[in-house]
Design an enzyme around this catalytic site. Structure first.
Site, mmCIF file in Angstrom:
data_model
loop_
_atom_site.group_PDB
_atom_site.id
_atom_site.type_symbol
_atom_site.label_atom_id
_atom_site.label_comp_id
_atom_site.label_asym_id
_atom_site.label_seq_id
_atom_site.Cartn_x
_atom_site.Cartn_y
_atom_site.Cartn_z
ATOM 1 C CD GLU A 128 -2.937 1.126 0.278
ATOM 2 O OE1 GLU A 128 -2.831 1.903 -0.707
ATOM 3 O OE2 GLU A 128 -3.873 0.341 0.425
ATOM 4 C CG ASP A 146 -0.841 4.888 -1.077
ATOM 5 O OD1 ASP A 146 -1.449 4.363 -2.021
ATOM 6 O OD2 ASP A 146 -1.217 4.797 0.106
ATOM 7 C CB SER A 185 -5.461 1.841 -2.312
ATOM 8 O OG SER A 185 -5.171 0.705 -3.082
ATOM 9 C CB ILE A 199 -16.522 7.169 -16.737
ATOM 10 C CG1 ILE A 199 -15.150 7.841 -16.560
ATOM 11 C CG2 ILE A 199 -16.366 5.671 -16.976
ATOM 12 C CD1 ILE A 199 -14.260 7.798 -17.770
ATOM 13 N N GLY A 256 -22.856 12.439 -17.202
ATOM 14 C CA GLY A 256 -22.860 13.315 -16.038
ATOM 15 C C GLY A 256 -22.354 12.585 -14.810
#
Length: 598
Positions: free
Chosen positions: A299, A303, A517, A560, A578
């Protein structure tokens, strides 16, 4: 006689907490434990609790009004962020509250030098044994164990205070908080070594040209810094402004490895590798950042590598906050600190110059967090936003559900004693003062199925979302998911970004990692670049983003319209034209956004 679990729960809560028989006390908070938690044993009387007492903030309404004015791109005060001292003055408790609580603590033998006070004085912290806490709060603590995860925490389900103190104390923890603050790395798409990854047999890569954007074909199977800059129209942009900064939060013993970062830079950001670029490490409440290769965190490495790789050479900081469940009650552990989030907030609010863009990839199911605690933490995010900090949070990896890796078997049962089936939003993504980031995949982009989305049960929909969210709700077929979500709640997510196949180096080896994440630090990297654009023109940093995103900047996103986020035995919500409860406003077009914000 057979008794159903539903009918037994209220009895269980009553037995567990021993509600007050003291007539001078009145129950302050009462909760039903979330599913899966059972009593293991009475809490040891000498077990030390880090008790946090929240005093009512005297003028938070005024701070919120300031925040919305300085975050509204059409307001004359836009960008006029408050100072640390301004914020502290607005949230400082009334003197009578401070006096009443201090007197109450003294009556239990707690001296002033035993009390830690936040800079504004709105939080008090003390470390005292369970036996004393039980007397003060007229309750009984137990060691609770989660049947599925094996984690243990020391909690009560109810606590009481003298009636005269109810107006002077907003909340006390750890009492009723059963959240375990988990990493939001996807459990659907596991971490895989790159060489071991095999694409699904029925996958046929779509064309890699869309709306004039050309993206390398490899980006449909591996996401790199180059891919993100191509997909989001940031190729060739290099930050130059002074005064910029970016930060990553680390929890639960996750270590960001500097050697892995260098390997990542050599692989994807050669300019950073050439100058041996690295990050500043700041320990919060004793947090560590081991550089042992075997302890590198997937993790943390994900990041820092992508947030700092995208924003290089913007100065970067990794914050590691101590505190990691589970508490092990059978080995004499003197203290369990598994609420590190509040420690991080304390630190950041006391920090004279917090990073201007910060990403967090951790969270809880909203319902496992007492509403009083969620609201108080959310108020802390508002304080940082008022000071010019942009806060990004992963929207979660359970679709509309509870994070169970199989969306078809998610139970999604409420823990309010009524055992209703209901979608499970995440916290802190549900706080209206953070920017919640959902997930996409492939190019042209589509929503990824684990993208957390939905509607808060704690926080009302903020006015900046009204038009966009009402449009989405009006398009839903009448009666869709009736009773499963709060149509008037704060809607999640706000935006989205790529969230799978990120090429990350951990312990010297390359892995593909997926989850929202990944989306949050990626989006945060682009926010840092936008801040650079503003700072280079003498403009203030963006600060709290959402009012801008839903108004002046909404045309700077790629809408999207394909995909959905199943959960709770349902298909979830659909991505649509939207805003939608899967990808929010969409993914960033950096070039367009830069023009809009500068």
């Amino acid at each position: 006689m057979w008794v159903s679990l539903a009918s037994a729960l209220p009895l269980l809560v009553a037995v567990a907490a021993f509600p007050s028989k003291n007539r001078e006390h009145k129950v302050k908070e009462l909760v039903t434990p979330p599913p899966g938690w059972t009593i293991h044993a009475p809490a040891p009387s000498d077990h030390v609790l880090k008790l946090r007492i929240g005093l009512p903030q005297s003028n938070f309404a005024a701070l919120e009004a300031h925040l919305y004015e300085i975050s509204d791109p059409y307001h004359e005060r836009y960008g006029a962020h408050l100072s640390k001292e301004d914020v502290e003055e607005l949230v400082a408790p009334r003197p009578e509250s401070t006096g009443a609580v201090t007197e109450w603590l003294a009556s239990h033998g707690i001296r002033e030098d035993d009390i830690g006070r936040s800079p504004a004085g709105d939080w008090l912290t003390l470390r005292i044994p369970v036996a004393l806490v039980e007397k003060m709060l007229d309750t009984k603590y137990h060691v609770w164990t989660h049947m599925g995860r094996g984690e243990s925490i020391v909690r009560t389900t109810s606590y009481s205070l003298p009636q005269s103190l109810h107006e002077h104390i907003e909340l006390i923890q750890p009492t009723t908080l059963f959240g375990t603050f988990k990493k939001l790395k996807s459990t659907i798409h596991s971490i895989n070594e790159v060489d071991a990854i095999v694409q699904p047999q029925d996958f046929s890569p779509p064309g890699l040209e869309s709306a004039g954007v050309t993206v390398d074909a490899s980006c449909n199977s591996t996401i790199t810094i180059t891919c993100l800059k191509e997909i989001y129209n940031a190729v060739g942009y290099t930050p130059t402004a002074k005064g910029n900064s970016i930060g990553i939060t680390g929890y639960l013993g996750e270590n960001a490895n500097r050697a892995d970062l260098q390997t990542f830079y050599e692989d994807q950001v050669p300019a950073a590798a050439a100058v041996n670029s690295t990050f500043e490490f700041i320990s919060v409440a004793g947090g560590l950042d081991s550089q042992n290769a075997s302890e590198a965190g997937g993790e943390a490495n994900l990041d820092v590598q992508f947030a700092f790789g995208l924003s290089f050479p913007v100065p970067s900081t990794f914050f590691s906050t101590a505190g990691s469940p589970p508490f092990v009650p059978d080995i004499g552990t003197p203290e369990d600190t598994n609420e590190p989030y509040t420690d991080w907030l304390d630190f950041m609010l006391s920090h004279p110059s917090p990073p201007l863009a910060i990403s967090t990839s951790y969270g809880d199911d909203e319902q496992t967090v007492p509403e009083s605690f969620a609201r108080r933490a959310c108020a802390g995010f508002a304080q940082l936003g008022a000071r010019g900090v942009s806060l990004m949070v992963s929207s979660g990896d359970g679709g509309v559900g509870d994070g169970n890796p199989d969306p078809a078997t998610q139970q999604c049962i409420t823990n309010d004693g009524r055992n209703r089936t209901r979608f499970i939003p995440g916290f802190p993504a549900s706080c209206p003062f953070v920017t919640a980031v959902g997930g996409t995949v492939f190019f042209p982009e589509q929503a990824i199925d684990f993208s957390g989305g939905g509607f808060s049960n704690f926080f009302d929909r903020p006015r900046y979302q009204d038009d966009a969210v009402e449009d989405f709700l009006e398009k839903l077929p009448k009666g869709t998911y009736r009773g499963l979500f709060n149509r008037k709640g704060r809607a999640i997510p706000d935006v989205a970004a790529q969230s799978n196949f990120f090429r990350v180096f951990v312990g010297g080896r390359a892995f593909h990692i997926g989850g929202t994440s990944a989306s949050s630090p990626a989006f945060t990297g682009f926010v840092a670049l936008l801040n650079d654009g503003r700072l280079s023109k003498g403009l203030p940093p963006l600060g709290f983003l959402n009012p801008l995103l839903y108004s002046k900047a909404k045309s700077g996103f790629n809408d999207i319209t394909v995909g959905n986020n199943p959960g709770c035995g349902t298909p979830g919500f659909n991505a649509t034209k939207g805003w939608d409860a899967v990808t929010g406003l969409g993914t960033p077009d950096f070039g367009k956004l830069l023009e809009l914000v500068t």
